[in-house]
Design an enzyme around this catalytic site. Structure first.
Site, short mmCIF file in Angstrom:
data_model
loop_
_atom_site.label_atom_id
_atom_site.label_comp_id
_atom_site.label_asym_id
_atom_site.label_seq_id
_atom_site.Cartn_x
_atom_site.Cartn_y
_atom_site.Cartn_z
N LEU A 30 11.09 13.75 9.58
CA LEU A 30 11.31 12.61 10.07
C LEU A 30 10.80 11.25 9.67
O LEU A 30 11.10 10.30 9.57
CB LEU A 30 11.06 12.62 11.62
CG LEU A 30 12.00 13.39 12.37
CD1 LEU A 30 11.33 13.61 13.91
CD2 LEU A 30 13.29 13.15 12.53
N GLY A 31 9.46 11.64 8.85
CA GLY A 31 8.87 10.70 8.20
C GLY A 31 7.49 11.23 7.84
O GLY A 31 6.97 12.12 8.10
N GLY A 33 3.08 9.40 6.91
CA GLY A 33 2.09 8.45 6.82
C GLY A 33 0.83 8.66 6.57
O GLY A 33 0.64 9.63 5.96
N GLY A 34 0.07 7.79 6.71
CA GLY A 34 -1.35 8.09 6.51
C GLY A 34 -2.16 9.26 7.25
O GLY A 34 -2.97 9.68 6.68
N MET A 35 -1.48 9.61 8.42
CA MET A 35 -2.12 10.50 9.07
C MET A 35 -1.75 11.95 8.89
O MET A 35 -2.19 13.03 9.01
CB MET A 35 -2.23 10.35 10.81
CG MET A 35 -3.16 9.12 11.00
SD MET A 35 -3.07 8.92 12.87
CE MET A 35 -3.84 10.75 13.23
N GLY A 36 -0.33 12.11 8.45
CA GLY A 36 0.36 13.20 8.16
C GLY A 36 1.74 13.04 8.14
O GLY A 36 2.20 12.09 7.83
N VAL A 38 5.83 14.05 10.03
CA VAL A 38 6.19 14.43 11.30
C VAL A 38 7.83 15.06 10.83
O VAL A 38 8.43 14.62 10.20
CB VAL A 38 6.73 13.22 11.96
CG1 VAL A 38 7.24 13.30 13.18
CG2 VAL A 38 5.29 12.22 12.08
N ASP A 146 -2.76 0.56 17.42
CA ASP A 146 -1.92 0.53 16.03
C ASP A 146 -0.34 0.21 16.62
O ASP A 146 0.23 0.78 16.12
CB ASP A 146 -2.21 1.75 15.29
CG ASP A 146 -1.39 1.61 13.90
OD1 ASP A 146 -1.47 0.40 13.52
OD2 ASP A 146 -1.16 2.47 13.19
#
Length: 619
Positions: A30-31, A33-36, A38, A146
């Site tokens: 699904l996408g 980013g900076g944390m991990g 999805v 955020d």
């Protein structure tokens, strides 16, 4: 489903993605980013969920794990209609993960980018839903930190606020200085940007920013580099031109003072007052184009749920095999032969996107080879220019091409050029000459350097003349900037008025463009593990208590250093900084972020004498 892929909702799994996590089958990305990352996943009963796997770097940080555990447990208490509830999680395994309800709709950021700003009725329903979500989140003792358009999903029956509180887990980890940002600068509140304590009012400020973005397609402080937007948020008033009159109350959300912002409950009442009709989520609250996109995603998710779960099979035994030919046989014409996919394997779709190695029974081979044979060691395509076995022993020079024994002088038959190795004597003479030339140049350069040093004298601290102070110019008028905040990993330039924090993708702020004064980690990894304040010109002096900070003092002291550790500074400490462009600055240290503050920054006063000495381009 193809259309859904084009819109970026579902992307195939990549090499290295797991096939399942704790019994949840992963179907698509699904996408990330900076944390991990999805993933779209499904419960054993076939219900879709969104499963986020945390980055390995964060997983290895004990402080992150502790905070992540706390925030996930707190997030379980959030069960509002406009949030994506937590379904399951694992905070103790090798790779922590979190599963929430899947929302079959685009983010607000994607919807506005593709279809433009939302109409007024949709914006009011969006704000009312977000305000209700914040009431539930804050009631659970969580501050989102955020809130931004990409963290607001548009479902058929209203918005959904996601990722609440998870950013706090990153706040305290050491990785905040190595590429993981906490909060999005364009939607941060002024107090969050300044490193002050963050309260629920910070989320209300972000909600106001999201409202302006949804209604106009751009934020209240414009676009541009994040540091520039962040500076305007702290020091300038919002630009609300073009905002519909019923949304005038949004200005209260964007107040600099957190105490002047309305609560989520007040916002709900303001949305009701601004709407000509009672606010009701009827299922048709979005423009038709976005509603159709949601319907398409629901269908695509259902199709993936019923897709087969087997991973692609290994190549058949008859797949092309790379053979080592007998010595002397010419090499194959195309090295790529045998690397093409075997016939009958069509391009994979999203459904068949399981990566090789997802199941133990289908380990991905490193080289295509026949069954039961280990992969052969690679052989270089071209070896050193040694003679082929058919050449006779003796001199390395190739034999000439034989011409016919009689007749007029024939034209020579063209042959491919053959390498002619030089004789040992010629190589030896060439080497000796080359070494002699190099030694002579080194000797000459040393003599010239010695003469230059004798003529100019030694620098005070033993450095070369590359860092010696340039000649001073007439005293310029000083300019003072007070309370300049420099976040971790940022720098300022003394030519800017006022100096604004800058950053880029460099590994360390000292390598930024014209980093006249930076605050970052110790680049030399010395025993003192505290961050440093430094200058890319490496001409910085920490003044002693007996030295009075002035232009004359900064011109006279020459105890130049690259940087100064934070442990060496106390409130009121002064540093002289010389820049490549000829500016001299007196920097007065005012303090750093409190230890209990998740942000990391220093605050300084800067007095600049611009063009106080000759500029230098030396690195």
């Amino acid at each position: 489903m193809a259309g859904t892929q084009q819109q970026g909702e579902f992307r195939p799994l990549e090499a290295g993605d797991p096939a399942e996590v704790a019994g949840y089958r992963l179907a698509a990305r699904l996408g990330s980013g900076g944390m991990g990352t999805v993933y779209l996943s499904y419960t054993p009963g076939g219900h879709p969920i969104a499963l986020k796997m945390i980055r390995p770097e964060l997983s290895e940080d004990p402080e992150f794990r502790r905070r992540f555990r706390q925030e996930v447990q707190a997030a379980q208490r959030v069960q509002g209609l406009y949030t994506a509830p937590v379904i399951d999680y694992d905070t103790e395994g090798p790779r922590p993960w979190l599963a929430t309800a899947y929302v079959a709709g685009p983010s607000l950021a994607a919807a506005v980018a593709e279809h433009g700003p939302l109409p007024l009725p949709s914006v009011l329903l969006l704000l009312a839903g977000m305000a209700e979500a914040l009431s539930v989140v804050h009631g659970a003792g969580i501050v989102h930190r955020d809130l931004k358009p990409s963290n607001v999903l548009l479902a058929a029956d209203g918005p959904r606020v996601i990722d609440f509180g998870i950013a706090r887990a990153v706040d305290a980890t050491a990785l905040t200085g190595t590429g993981v940002s906490v909060g999005t600068p364009a939607f941060m509140s002024p107090e969050q940007a300044a490193g002050q304590p963050v309260t629920p009012a910070a989320d209300v400020f972000a909600l106001g920013q999201v409202a302006v973005f949804a209604a106009r397609g751009r934020g209240a402080w414009g676009d541009g580099p994040s540091h520039a937007v962040l500076y305007r948020i702290v020091h300038e008033e919002p630009d609300l031109a073009g905002l519909a009159a019923p949304l005038a109350f949004v200005a209260r959300c964007l107040a600099k003072d957190p105490a002047e912002r309305p609560s989520p409950a007040e916002l709900l009442a303001l949305c009701q007052e601004a709407s000509p009709t009672p606010l009701r989520q009827s299922g048709s609250w979005l423009p038709q184009a976005i509603a159709a996109q949601i319907t398409q995603r629901v269908s695509a998710s259902a199709a993936l749920a019923s897709a087969p779960t087997t991973a692609p099979t290994a190549p058949p035994p008859t797949a092309p095999v790379t053979r080592l030919d007998a010595p002397g046989t010419p090499a194959p014409a195309s090295p790529a032969q045998g690397s093409a996919a075997p016939p009958g394997h069509a391009a994979p779709t999203v459904v068949a996107a399981q990566p090789p190695g997802a199941h133990a029974a289908h380990a991905a081979p490193t080289v295509v080879a026949g069954p039961g044979h280990p992969p052969a060691a690679p052989r270089p395509a071209y070896g050193p220019p040694t003679p082929p076995p058919s050449y006779p022993p003796g001199p390395a020079a190739p034999q000439p091409v034989h011409a016919p024994p009689h007749g007029p002088a024939p034209q020579p038959v063209w042959q491919p050029p053959q390498p002619v190795p030089p004789s040992r004597a010629r190589v030896g003479r060439g080497l000796a000459i080359g070494v002699g030339v190099v030694l002579a140049l080194v000797w000459l350069g040393g003599c010239m350097s010695l003469l230059a040093n004798l003529g100019s004298g030694d620098s005070t601290d033993g450095r070369s003349d590359a860092t010696a102070a340039p000649q001073p110019l007439p005293d310029p008028k000083p300019v003072t900037y007070r309370g300049v905040t420099i976040p971790h990993g940022y720098w300022v330039r003394f030519a800017d008025s006022p100096p604004k924090p800058l950053t880029d993708d460099s590994s360390n702020a000292r390598y930024g463009e014209s980093a006249d004064l930076y605050y970052d980690d110790d680049p030399s990894y010395s025993a003192d593990e505290t961050p440093v304040v430094g200058s890319d010109h490496e001409r910085l002096v920490l003044l002693s208590n007996a030295e009075k900070g002035s232009l004359a003092t900064c011109r006279s002291v020459t105890r130049y250093t690259d940087d100064v550790h934070l442990s060496q500074l106390s409130k009121g400490s002064q540093l002289c900084v010389h820049t490549r462009s000829g500016h001299i600055a007196l920097v007065t240290y005012r303090g750093a972020a409190p230890k209990d503050d998740p942000s990391d920054y220093v605050t300084v006063d800067i007095t600049v004498w611009r063009n106080a000495e000759q500029a230098t381009d030396q690195e």
